[in-house]
Design an enzyme around this catalytic site. Structure first.
Site, PDB file in Angstrom:
ATOM      1  N   ARG A 169       0.868  -1.032  -0.051  1.00 31.77           N
ATOM      2  CA  ARG A 169      -0.107   0.038   0.018  1.00 31.77           C
ATOM      3  C   ARG A 169       0.831   1.329  -0.018  1.00 31.77           C
ATOM      4  O   ARG A 169       0.400   2.373  -0.253  1.00 31.77           O
ATOM      5  CB  ARG A 169      -0.993  -0.055   1.123  1.00 31.77           C
ATOM      6  CG  ARG A 169      -1.961  -1.056   0.876  1.00 31.77           C
ATOM      7  CD  ARG A 169      -3.064  -1.168   2.353  1.00 31.77           C
ATOM      8  NE  ARG A 169      -2.548  -2.569   2.951  1.00 31.77           N
ATOM      9  CZ  ARG A 169      -2.836  -2.503   4.233  1.00 31.77           C
ATOM     10  NH1 ARG A 169      -3.421  -1.655   4.977  1.00 31.77           N
ATOM     11  NH2 ARG A 169      -2.511  -3.735   4.847  1.00 31.77           N
ATOM     12  N   GLU A 218       1.626  -6.436  13.243  1.00 31.80           N
ATOM     13  CA  GLU A 218       0.676  -6.639  14.029  1.00 31.80           C
ATOM     14  C   GLU A 218       0.052  -8.082  14.094  1.00 31.80           C
ATOM     15  O   GLU A 218      -0.582  -8.566  14.959  1.00 31.80           O
ATOM     16  CB  GLU A 218      -0.616  -5.628  13.652  1.00 31.80           C
ATOM     17  CG  GLU A 218      -1.701  -5.333  14.817  1.00 31.80           C
ATOM     18  CD  GLU A 218      -2.918  -4.460  14.230  1.00 31.80           C
ATOM     19  OE1 GLU A 218      -2.783  -3.853  13.161  1.00 31.80           O
ATOM     20  OE2 GLU A 218      -3.729  -4.217  15.076  1.00 31.80           O
TER      21      GLU A 218
HETATM   22  O1  LIG Z   1       2.935  -0.665  11.889  1.00 28.90           O
HETATM   23  P1  LIG Z   1       2.973  -2.395  11.494  1.00 28.90           P
HETATM   24  O2  LIG Z   1       2.387  -3.002  12.479  1.00 28.90           O
HETATM   25  O3  LIG Z   1       4.285  -2.902  11.042  1.00 28.90           O
HETATM   26  O4  LIG Z   1       1.932  -2.533  10.488  1.00 28.90           O
HETATM   27  C1  LIG Z   1       1.520  -1.665   9.176  1.00 28.90           C
HETATM   28  C2  LIG Z   1       2.007  -2.296   8.047  1.00 28.90           C
HETATM   29  O5  LIG Z   1       0.851  -3.552   7.814  1.00 28.90           O
HETATM   30  C3  LIG Z   1       0.224  -3.097   6.601  1.00 28.90           C
HETATM   31  O6  LIG Z   1       0.867  -3.872   5.598  1.00 28.90           O
HETATM   32  P2  LIG Z   1       0.686  -5.517   5.083  1.00 28.90           P
HETATM   33  O7  LIG Z   1       2.127  -5.974   6.102  1.00 28.90           O
HETATM   34  O8  LIG Z   1      -0.608  -5.843   5.739  1.00 28.90           O
HETATM   35  O9  LIG Z   1       1.012  -5.458   3.684  1.00 28.90           O
HETATM   36  P3  LIG Z   1       0.292  -4.929   2.464  1.00 28.90           P
HETATM   37  O10 LIG Z   1       0.437  -3.504   2.314  1.00 28.90           O
HETATM   38  O11 LIG Z   1       1.070  -5.821   1.393  1.00 28.90           O
HETATM   39  O12 LIG Z   1      -1.145  -5.151   2.688  1.00 28.90           O
HETATM   40  C4  LIG Z   1       0.438  -1.820   6.395  1.00 28.90           C
HETATM   41  O13 LIG Z   1       0.222  -1.411   4.936  1.00 28.90           O
HETATM   42  C5  LIG Z   1       1.965  -1.201   6.882  1.00 28.90           C
HETATM   43  O14 LIG Z   1       2.698  -1.625   5.686  1.00 28.90           O
HETATM   44  N1  LIG Z   2      -5.502  -2.290  11.822  1.00 30.45           N
HETATM   45  C1  LIG Z   2      -4.970  -2.571  10.457  1.00 30.45           C
HETATM   46  N2  LIG Z   2      -5.667  -1.933   9.533  1.00 30.45           N
HETATM   47  C2  LIG Z   2      -4.976  -1.918   8.249  1.00 30.45           C
HETATM   48  N3  LIG Z   2      -3.806  -2.195   7.853  1.00 30.45           N
HETATM   49  C3  LIG Z   2      -2.886  -2.662   8.980  1.00 30.45           C
HETATM   50  N4  LIG Z   2      -1.639  -2.786   8.826  1.00 30.45           N
HETATM   51  C4  LIG Z   2      -1.583  -3.349  10.223  1.00 30.45           C
HETATM   52  N5  LIG Z   2      -2.575  -2.902  11.000  1.00 30.45           N
HETATM   53  C5  LIG Z   2      -3.753  -2.562  10.118  1.00 30.45           C
END
Ligand SMILES: O=P(O)(O)OC[C@H]1O[C@H](OP(=O)(O)OP(=O)(O)O)[C@H](O)[C@@H]1O
Ligand SMILES: Nc1ncnc2[nH]cnc12
Length: 176
Positions: free
Chosen positions: A59, A96
């Site tokens: 994202r 998370e």
């Molecule tokens: O602060 P954190 O606890 O590390 O979480 C935040 C991250 O989690 C999500 O990505 P995700 O790993 O779900 O991957 P995506 O963007 O490919 O969906 C979001 O886009 C951040 O990159």
């Molecule tokens: N609560 C949340 N919603 C969307 N993206 C996330 N990435 C990590 N935690 C998230």
């Protein structure tokens, strides 16, 4: 004033029970709100001589390209493991909801260059802290890190600030 928060929808129990998933696709799909969000995110860095915007897969790529364009900067991706074709530096990081590994091309960043880190959301900060480690390992000067969404209860933005990173977020979902 654009109400960025109202443009983000919350999906309970996705992708796991207990997670309130903040879905930014609704913000991105609204032409005027997306534009206002990009403008608000670049504002503090307009005169900061950013050489590269660094976006985190997946994202963070959506915002990163738009921010780089606005700042007349280049864009550099940090990708999940195994996606970059040349020599990389890599780090394992905690999420998370899980654990993953991210990589950055070793030749994408020059020592001393000014970068802006971006992602859609900061929760625990595990992802952003991994990115900071990679960037600082290559000698980058991280001018700032910007996110659409902060989940302050999870402490990630504070952890980044404790490392001396200037953090800028548009919206916080606090205990909601
Ligand atoms: O602060 P954190 O606890 O590390 O979480 C935040 C991250 O989690 C999500 O990505 P995700 O790993 O779900 O991957 P995506 O963007 O490919 O969906 C979001 O886009 C951040 O990159
Ligand atoms: N609560 C949340 N919603 C969307 N993206 C996330 N990435 C990590 N935690 C998230």
């Amino acid at each position: 004033m654009t109400d960025f928060k109202a443009a983000i929808r919350t999906i309970p129990d996705y992708p796991k029970p207990g997670i309130q998933f903040r879905d930014i696709t609704t913000l991105l799909s609204d032409p005027s709100v997306f534009r206002a969000a990009v403008d608000a995110l670049v504002g503090p860095y307009a005169n900061a001589r950013i050489r590269h915007v660094v976006g985190i897969e997946a994202r963070g790529f959506i915002l990163g390209g738009a921010l780089a364009h606005q700042l007349t900067a280049g864009f550099v991706p940090i990708r999940k493991s195994g996606k970059l074709p040349r020599e990389t530096v890599s780090v394992t990081y905690a999420l998370e909801y899980g654990e993953d590994r991210m990589e950055l091309h070793r030749d994408a960043i020059e020592a001393g260059e000014r970068v802006l880190l971006t992602d859609d959301l900061i929760a625990t900060g595990g992802t952003a802290l991994g990115a900071v480690k990679l960037l600082r390992g290559l000698g980058a000067e991280i001018v700032g890190a910007c996110f659409l969404v902060d989940l302050p209860d999870l402490g990630g933005a504070q952890n980044l600030r404790d490392l001396g990173v200037d953090v800028h977020c548009l919206v916080a979902f606090d205990g909601e």
